[in-house]
Design a protein around this motif. Structure first.
Motif, mmCIF file in Angstrom:
data_model
loop_
_atom_site.group_PDB
_atom_site.id
_atom_site.type_symbol
_atom_site.label_atom_id
_atom_site.label_comp_id
_atom_site.label_asym_id
_atom_site.label_seq_id
_atom_site.Cartn_x
_atom_site.Cartn_y
_atom_site.Cartn_z
ATOM 1 N N ALA A 1 0.827 -1.211 0.000
ATOM 2 C CA ALA A 1 0.000 0.000 0.000
ATOM 3 C C ALA A 1 0.860 1.258 0.000
ATOM 4 C CB ALA A 1 -0.929 -0.007 1.209
ATOM 5 N N SER A 2 1.977 1.213 0.715
ATOM 6 C CA SER A 2 2.875 2.370 0.759
ATOM 7 C C SER A 2 3.529 2.600 -0.602
ATOM 8 C CB SER A 2 3.949 2.158 1.827
ATOM 9 O OG SER A 2 3.379 2.022 3.104
ATOM 10 N N LEU A 3 3.834 1.498 -1.292
ATOM 11 C CA LEU A 3 4.452 1.595 -2.612
ATOM 12 C C LEU A 3 3.484 2.201 -3.620
ATOM 13 C CD1 LEU A 3 6.867 0.957 -4.420
ATOM 14 C CD2 LEU A 3 5.981 -1.352 -4.707
ATOM 15 N N TYR A 4 2.236 1.774 -3.559
ATOM 16 C CA TYR A 4 1.240 2.285 -4.504
ATOM 17 C C TYR A 4 0.878 3.744 -4.231
ATOM 18 C CZ TYR A 4 0.603 -2.367 -6.452
ATOM 19 O OH TYR A 4 0.812 -3.556 -7.094
ATOM 20 N N TRP A 5 1.294 4.252 -3.103
ATOM 21 C CA TRP A 5 1.090 5.670 -2.831
ATOM 22 C C TRP A 5 1.913 6.517 -3.798
ATOM 23 C CZ3 TRP A 5 -1.959 8.859 -0.117
ATOM 24 C CH2 TRP A 5 -1.517 10.169 0.103
ATOM 25 N N HIS A 6 3.090 6.001 -4.178
ATOM 26 C CA HIS A 6 3.971 6.719 -5.097
ATOM 27 C C HIS A 6 3.723 6.340 -6.561
ATOM 28 C CE1 HIS A 6 6.323 8.463 -1.886
ATOM 29 N NE2 HIS A 6 6.560 7.266 -1.356
ATOM 30 N N PHE A 7 3.433 5.052 -6.792
ATOM 31 C CA PHE A 7 3.237 4.575 -8.166
ATOM 32 C C PHE A 7 1.991 3.700 -8.226
ATOM 33 C CE2 PHE A 7 7.811 5.262 -7.667
ATOM 34 C CZ PHE A 7 8.064 6.102 -8.737
ATOM 35 N N ALA A 8 1.040 4.093 -9.029
ATOM 36 C CA ALA A 8 -0.249 3.392 -9.082
ATOM 37 C C ALA A 8 -0.119 1.961 -9.580
ATOM 38 C CB ALA A 8 -1.229 4.168 -9.972
ATOM 39 N N ASN A 9 0.883 1.706 -10.429
ATOM 40 C CA ASN A 9 1.068 0.376 -11.003
ATOM 41 C C ASN A 9 2.497 0.247 -11.526
ATOM 42 O OD1 ASN A 9 1.031 1.767 -13.564
ATOM 43 N ND2 ASN A 9 -1.208 1.734 -13.420
ATOM 44 N N LYS A 10 2.817 -0.916 -12.069
ATOM 45 C CA LYS A 10 4.167 -1.156 -12.553
ATOM 46 C C LYS A 10 4.503 -0.246 -13.730
ATOM 47 C CE LYS A 10 7.395 -4.786 -13.996
ATOM 48 N NZ LYS A 10 7.587 -6.238 -14.252
ATOM 49 N N GLN A 11 3.507 0.058 -14.568
ATOM 50 C CA GLN A 11 3.762 0.932 -15.705
ATOM 51 C C GLN A 11 4.229 2.309 -15.241
ATOM 52 O OE1 GLN A 11 3.724 0.363 -19.219
ATOM 53 N NE2 GLN A 11 4.819 2.282 -18.919
ATOM 54 N N ALA A 12 3.584 2.844 -14.224
ATOM 55 C CA ALA A 12 3.977 4.149 -13.692
ATOM 56 C C ALA A 12 5.398 4.087 -13.144
ATOM 57 C CB ALA A 12 3.004 4.588 -12.604
#
Length: 209
Positions: free
Chosen positions: A38-49
């Motif tokens: 969840a903390s990671l997705y705060w910066h990048f919505a997905n692997k593409q981003a």
């Protein structure tokens, strides 16, 4: 302390070098950072981003010092060489960049420098823009092939060449005669030749304007 976006990208690049683009997942990245997904997705919505962020960092040092007083073809060569060098510094660098569609400062600077060099040659807006894409596509394709043949992929080039020659001898005479050159691994010379052909084509095209 909260994880910063720059730290995420840096660790992602380390994982890229270790595992390659296919092996690097958001789950593994979160584990490497010792954080929850969840903390990671705060910066990048997905692997593409995330790939867009890595692609931008790949271009961080490209086209920063391109003397505009130099001839346009020298500018173009310098930028192309710098792009190739930047992609080769990291495993699957060309694949990362090719799959990126982000609009970022570093990528924009590189594209602008390519367009500027062709504009200096006398190309109009369309030829400058599309020509810049052509240079980028050439570098991308070249480095993808170069990296695909790297030692980390475990390809037996001697066995591959033997199989190539055996098949070519059954009815492909031109390919057979060119086998040594096809499998020549002097990538610097091969890259320079292709780039020279592109530049000669640009010169011919500009002369038509």
């Amino acid at each position: 302390m909260a994880i910063q976006k720059e730290q995420v990208i840096q660790v992602a690049m380390e994982l890229l070098d270790e595992l390659g683009i296919d092996g690097m997942t958001m789950r593994k990245l979160a584990q490497a950072l010792d954080i929850k997904a969840a903390s990671l997705y705060w910066h990048f919505a997905n692997k593409q981003a995330l790939m867009d962020g890595i692609a931008d960092l790949l271009m961080e040092n490209v086209a920063r010092k391109v003397p505009r007083k130099r001839a346009w073809d020298e500018q173009l060569r310098q930028i192309a060489v710098e792009i190739r060098r930047a992609m080769l510094k990291h495993r699957d660098g060309a694949r990362v960049f090719a799959g990126s569609n982000g609009v970022t400062d570093n990528v924009m600077r590189v594209g602008n420098a390519l367009i500027a060099a062709l504009a200096d040659a006398g190309a109009d807006s369309r030829l400058s823009a599309w020509g810049a894409f052509s240079v980028l596509y050439y570098v991308l394709g070249f480095v993808m092939e170069e990296q695909a043949l790297g030692p980390e992929n475990g390809i037996d080039m001697k066995a591959r060449q033997a199989a190539f020659v055996a098949l070519a001898s059954t009815g492909y005479p031109h390919a057979h005669d060119a086998a040594d050159d096809i499998f020549n691994r002097n990538f610097d010379q091969r890259f320079a030749l292709g780039l020279d052909l592109l530049i000669r084509g640009f010169k011919s095209k500009v002369a038509e304007i």
